[in-house]
Motif scaffolding. Structure first.
Motif, PDB file in Angstrom:
ATOM      1  N   ALA A 228      45.759  29.624  45.986  1.00 13.85           N
ATOM      2  CA  ALA A 228      45.609  30.346  44.709  1.00 13.85           C
ATOM      3  C   ALA A 228      44.334  31.178  44.698  1.00 13.85           C
ATOM      4  O   ALA A 228      43.516  31.086  43.792  1.00 13.85           O
ATOM      5  CB  ALA A 228      45.588  29.348  43.548  1.00 13.85           C
ATOM      6  N   GLY A 229      44.155  31.997  45.734  1.00 12.97           N
ATOM      7  CA  GLY A 229      42.985  32.857  45.811  1.00 12.97           C
ATOM      8  C   GLY A 229      43.159  34.126  44.992  1.00 12.97           C
ATOM      9  O   GLY A 229      44.186  34.328  44.333  1.00 12.97           O
ATOM     10  N   PRO A 230      42.169  35.013  45.014  1.00 13.82           N
ATOM     11  CA  PRO A 230      42.254  36.274  44.270  1.00 13.82           C
ATOM     12  C   PRO A 230      43.483  37.086  44.685  1.00 13.82           C
ATOM     13  O   PRO A 230      43.797  37.194  45.871  1.00 13.82           O
ATOM     14  CB  PRO A 230      40.961  36.996  44.656  1.00 13.82           C
ATOM     15  N   GLN A 231      44.162  37.640  43.697  1.00 16.19           N
ATOM     16  CA  GLN A 231      45.396  38.396  43.945  1.00 16.19           C
ATOM     17  C   GLN A 231      45.134  39.873  44.218  1.00 16.19           C
ATOM     18  O   GLN A 231      46.042  40.625  44.531  1.00 16.19           O
ATOM     19  CB  GLN A 231      46.338  38.260  42.737  1.00 16.19           C
ATOM     20  N   LEU A 232      43.893  40.303  44.076  1.00 18.40           N
ATOM     21  CA  LEU A 232      43.561  41.714  44.287  1.00 18.40           C
ATOM     22  C   LEU A 232      43.679  42.068  45.769  1.00 18.40           C
ATOM     23  O   LEU A 232      43.243  41.323  46.644  1.00 18.40           O
ATOM     24  CB  LEU A 232      42.126  41.973  43.815  1.00 18.40           C
ATOM     25  N   ASN A 233      44.295  43.202  46.024  1.00 19.62           N
ATOM     26  CA  ASN A 233      44.498  43.644  47.413  1.00 19.62           C
ATOM     27  C   ASN A 233      43.223  44.309  47.943  1.00 19.62           C
ATOM     28  O   ASN A 233      43.165  45.513  48.153  1.00 19.62           O
ATOM     29  CB  ASN A 233      45.690  44.609  47.490  1.00 19.62           C
ATOM     30  N   LEU A 234      42.201  43.493  48.117  1.00 22.68           N
ATOM     31  CA  LEU A 234      40.911  43.983  48.597  1.00 22.68           C
ATOM     32  C   LEU A 234      40.427  43.027  49.677  1.00 22.68           C
ATOM     33  O   LEU A 234      40.189  41.845  49.418  1.00 22.68           O
ATOM     34  CB  LEU A 234      39.898  44.040  47.444  1.00 22.68           C
ATOM     35  N   LYS A 235      40.304  43.534  50.895  1.00 20.29           N
ATOM     36  CA  LYS A 235      39.974  42.677  52.027  1.00 20.29           C
ATOM     37  C   LYS A 235      38.466  42.420  52.092  1.00 20.29           C
ATOM     38  O   LYS A 235      37.669  43.203  51.608  1.00 20.29           O
ATOM     39  CB  LYS A 235      40.463  43.314  53.324  1.00 20.29           C
ATOM     40  N   GLY A 236      38.132  41.297  52.735  1.00 26.28           N
ATOM     41  CA  GLY A 236      36.726  40.969  52.898  1.00 26.28           C
ATOM     42  C   GLY A 236      36.510  39.467  52.886  1.00 26.28           C
ATOM     43  O   GLY A 236      37.464  38.674  52.898  1.00 26.28           O
ATOM     44  N   ASP A 237      35.260  39.056  52.817  1.00 27.68           N
ATOM     45  CA  ASP A 237      34.886  37.646  52.861  1.00 27.68           C
ATOM     46  C   ASP A 237      34.793  37.090  51.441  1.00 27.68           C
ATOM     47  O   ASP A 237      33.702  36.919  50.889  1.00 27.68           O
ATOM     48  CB  ASP A 237      33.549  37.513  53.603  1.00 27.68           C
ATOM     49  N   TRP A 238      35.950  36.780  50.837  1.00 23.81           N
ATOM     50  CA  TRP A 238      35.972  36.245  49.477  1.00 23.81           C
ATOM     51  C   TRP A 238      35.269  34.880  49.426  1.00 23.81           C
ATOM     52  O   TRP A 238      34.544  34.579  48.475  1.00 23.81           O
ATOM     53  CB  TRP A 238      37.413  36.110  48.986  1.00 23.81           C
TER      54      TRP A 238
ATOM     55  N   ARG B 172      38.727  50.112  34.420  1.00 22.48           N
ATOM     56  CA  ARG B 172      39.911  49.279  34.629  1.00 22.48           C
ATOM     57  C   ARG B 172      39.857  48.619  36.011  1.00 22.48           C
ATOM     58  O   ARG B 172      40.189  47.446  36.162  1.00 22.48           O
ATOM     59  CB  ARG B 172      41.186  50.103  34.486  1.00 22.48           C
ATOM     60  N   HIS B 173      39.434  49.383  37.013  1.00 27.52           N
ATOM     61  CA  HIS B 173      39.320  48.843  38.364  1.00 27.52           C
ATOM     62  C   HIS B 173      38.322  47.674  38.394  1.00 27.52           C
ATOM     63  O   HIS B 173      38.609  46.613  38.963  1.00 27.52           O
ATOM     64  CB  HIS B 173      38.875  49.937  39.328  1.00 27.52           C
ATOM     65  N   LEU B 174      37.149  47.872  37.789  1.00 28.04           N
ATOM     66  CA  LEU B 174      36.127  46.832  37.786  1.00 28.04           C
ATOM     67  C   LEU B 174      36.575  45.608  36.994  1.00 28.04           C
ATOM     68  O   LEU B 174      36.292  44.462  37.373  1.00 28.04           O
ATOM     69  CB  LEU B 174      34.820  47.386  37.212  1.00 28.04           C
ATOM     70  N   LEU B 175      37.276  45.848  35.893  1.00 25.83           N
ATOM     71  CA  LEU B 175      37.796  44.746  35.080  1.00 25.83           C
ATOM     72  C   LEU B 175      38.788  43.909  35.875  1.00 25.83           C
ATOM     73  O   LEU B 175      38.714  42.669  35.897  1.00 25.83           O
ATOM     74  CB  LEU B 175      38.468  45.308  33.828  1.00 25.83           C
ATOM     75  N   GLU B 176      39.721  44.581  36.568  1.00 26.50           N
ATOM     76  CA  GLU B 176      40.721  43.867  37.374  1.00 26.50           C
ATOM     77  C   GLU B 176      40.049  43.096  38.513  1.00 26.50           C
ATOM     78  O   GLU B 176      40.459  41.979  38.844  1.00 26.50           O
ATOM     79  CB  GLU B 176      41.746  44.856  37.932  1.00 26.50           C
ATOM     80  N   GLN B 177      39.016  43.687  39.080  1.00 33.30           N
ATOM     81  CA  GLN B 177      38.311  43.028  40.182  1.00 33.30           C
ATOM     82  C   GLN B 177      37.592  41.771  39.690  1.00 33.30           C
ATOM     83  O   GLN B 177      37.638  40.721  40.336  1.00 33.30           O
ATOM     84  CB  GLN B 177      37.311  44.003  40.799  1.00 33.30           C
TER      85      GLN B 177
END
Length: 583
Positions: free
Chosen positions: A470-480, A419-424
């Motif tokens: 309108a970037g990724p909504q996932l709360n994961l920090k980094g160089d998107w 589920r985590h990987l799917l959401e990512q």
């Protein structure tokens, strides 16, 4: 992202309803192995010959046309490497490239299965999947002292769970009873309904029914006295079934136990289609790990090549091991230590061993520099210089490790991880999907009197500007942003964009056809010359002939258009009417 949709047919489904007619005698003759070929290409038996080495003993059905190159590949890929030391029964899988020039279907029928199947479950036309049940046991009656044989199911479908479950049923029986048993099995598979995503299918074989529910769940149960095609009214009489998670998904958590802290890195390597070698102690671990890696970016389709089990005898060995060019976009699963030296120039090597525990937790492999990979070294590790664009999700890792301590079932752990990987993946793709929608021409620009408007070209720079709002909504920090730029150079972006652009083109054509169907064509012709009217009729007929079976346009709209064409023809002089009716 498509969910599994209902289908109304499958490969060869028309042939199932009514047999084809023989041209010469006009008598009805059923096409052999039509239903079988919807599921399998063939079943092979590979044995060890003292003079020839690994050799195909039997192919069933007998009239299957495998090329010599394919037969050789199947032989070498169906036995574990001698270094694996597999005793007893072993199951694993492989994937091989189909020989150039061979038809992808026995009967040349249109493959309607792929039309509605999710892209990750579609039947492959350029590759074959092999699912292996290998037995090696001591046998004094054999000159070499060992009985060594593999039963191999060859299919174009990536249903690893379903076909390994099938082999668990039929292989032990085959090793006891030989060819008559195999003939019976193939005849039973010939009676199976076509694979249909979204439906529940009952697949009987050798006293067992495998029940496939919506291509997500598979049940196995015995049927000593029941009609396999009328189980819906008698389910309560059956023993409790064994349930598999799906036809294609492996136990994600089990495969990733020793690399849990590196899941983010593995996901990025798959997303970017990076060249990866998996060195494993057995073909089982090798094939399961490669297939699991490929699945981490679902529902995005992995567009690079991947080989769950790869040997030095593979026909692509030279192609993949040349040092004169950069490694190709492929994931290779290997077991032979020879590959350590061969693949030292590859950027990412995952070396796995038997699972070791540190207290009550699985010991995690470390990331190491490629220079430290020694030919005779057996230390596990991920040998790479890759730095992730996104940070690790520490909460996920903590949740999974805590689940191990609490003895949470592996199926639940896999569900959490998947589920985590799917959401990512969805969070990553969603901004791209939104941007694609903005490239579509507005519906108001669809004119029945003009050619369909063009879809705007994809601009990477323009897309990057949309990420601010309108970037990724996932709360994961980094160089998107860096991750997207790297993704644009990957085979996965190329494959995704080609697939989506084809869908968008079909949608534009569909909307244009609907606009034509809804237009008042007769009024338009009032002030037009006969030449213009005839030209319109011919163009409309051509559009109807080439598009109505390919586009999801409502049947009543097409009928209305057909009626409009007939009305226009009736308004023309009789000589033109006669000419147009002959067309």
């Amino acid at each position: 992202f498509k969910e599994l949709n209902l289908m109304t047919g499958g490969p060869g489904s028309d042939a199932l309803e009514g047999p084809s007619k023989a041209a010469a005698t006009n008598t009805e003759v059923p096409v052999p192995w039509t239903r079988f070929s919807a599921w399998l290409e063939c079943v092979c038996v590979v044995t060890f010959d003292l003079e020839l080495g690994q050799a195909i003993e039997l192919v069933y059905p007998h009239d299957v046309k495998l090329t010599e190159k394919e037969k050789t590949s199947i032989c070498y890929l169906s036995f574990p490497d001698s270094y694996s030391g597999c005793l007893g029964d072993t199951q694993f899988s492989f994937r091989l490239r189909q020989s150039v020039g061979r038809s992808s279907s026995w009967f040349g029928q249109e493959d309607v299965y792929n039309k509605d199947a999710p892209v990750t479950l579609q039947k492959e036309h350029a590759h074959l999947h092999g699912y292996v049940y290998f037995r090696q046991v001591k046998d004094a009656s054999v000159k070499r002292g060992y009985f060594q044989k593999s039963l191999v199911v060859v299919s174009r479908l990536p249903f690893v769970n379903l076909f390994h479950s099938l082999l668990k049923v039929i292989a032990p029986e085959y090793f006891e009873k030989q060819e008559p048993c195999l003939e019976t099995v193939c005849n039973e598979i010939e009676q199976w309904p076509a694979p249909v995503p979204g439906q529940t299918l009952n697949l009987p074989v050798m006293g067992v029914v495998m029940q496939v529910r919506r291509f997500w769940m598979v049940k196995l149960f015995s049927k000593p006295f029941l009609n396999p095609f009328s189980l819906s009214n008698a389910d309560n009489l059956l023993p409790a079934p064994t349930v598999l998670p799906s036809v294609h998904e492996l136990d994600l958590f089990k495969c990733f136990q020793s690399v849990l802290i590196h899941v983010q890195m593995l996901w990025e390597l798959m997303l970017l289609g990076e060249p990866v070698v998996v060195m494993a102690p057995s073909p089982t671990v090798s094939s399961e790990t490669v297939l699991t890696l490929v699945s981490t970016i679902a529902p995005l389709h992995y567009c690079g090549d991947y080989r769950p089990y790869f040997t030095i005898h593979d026909s692509e060995f030279k192609e993949y091991t040349t040092r004169t060019q950069a490694p190709p976009n492929v994931i290779l699963g290997v077991t032979n230590p020879f590959f350590i030296k061969t693949f030292q120039c590859w950027p990412h090597i995952i070396r796995l061993g038997d699972l070791k525990m540190s207290g009550d937790l699985p010991k995690q492999v470390k990331v190491k520099k490629l220079a430290k990979l020694k030919t005779l070294d057996t230390k596990t590790g991920i040998y790479t210089a890759y730095k992730t664009f996104l940070h690790k999700d520490k909460a996920l890792i903590k949740q999974l490790l805590k689940g191990i301590q609490k003895k949470r079932p592996s199926e639940v752990q896999s569900t959490i991880l998947r589920r985590h990987l799917l959401e990512q993946t969805q969070s990553f793709i969603l901004p791209l999907e939104r941007y694609l929608e903005s490239l579509m021409p507005p519906q108001r620009s669809m004119s029945p009197w003009k050619t369909p408007p063009q879809i705007r070209s994809f601009s990477q720079d323009e897309f990057m500007k949309t990420l601010e709002q309108a970037g990724p909504q996932l709360n994961l920090k980094g160089d998107w942003t860096g991750l997207y730029r790297r993704f644009f150079r990957s085979p996965n972006f190329d494959g995704w964009y080609r697939f989506r652009h084809r869908e968008m083109t079909q949608k534009v054509e569909c909307l244009h056809l609907e606009a034509i169907c809804a237009a008042d064509l007769l009024t338009w012709t009032k002030d037009k010359s006969e030449v213009e009217i005839v030209d319109l009729i011919l163009k409309l007929r051509e559009k109807l002939a080439t598009r109505k079976h390919q586009l999801p346009v409502k049947e009543e709209l097409l009928e209305r258009l057909e009626q409009s064409i007939q009305t226009i023809i009736s308004s023309l002089p009789e000589d033109l009417q006669t000419l147009l009716h002959r067309q």
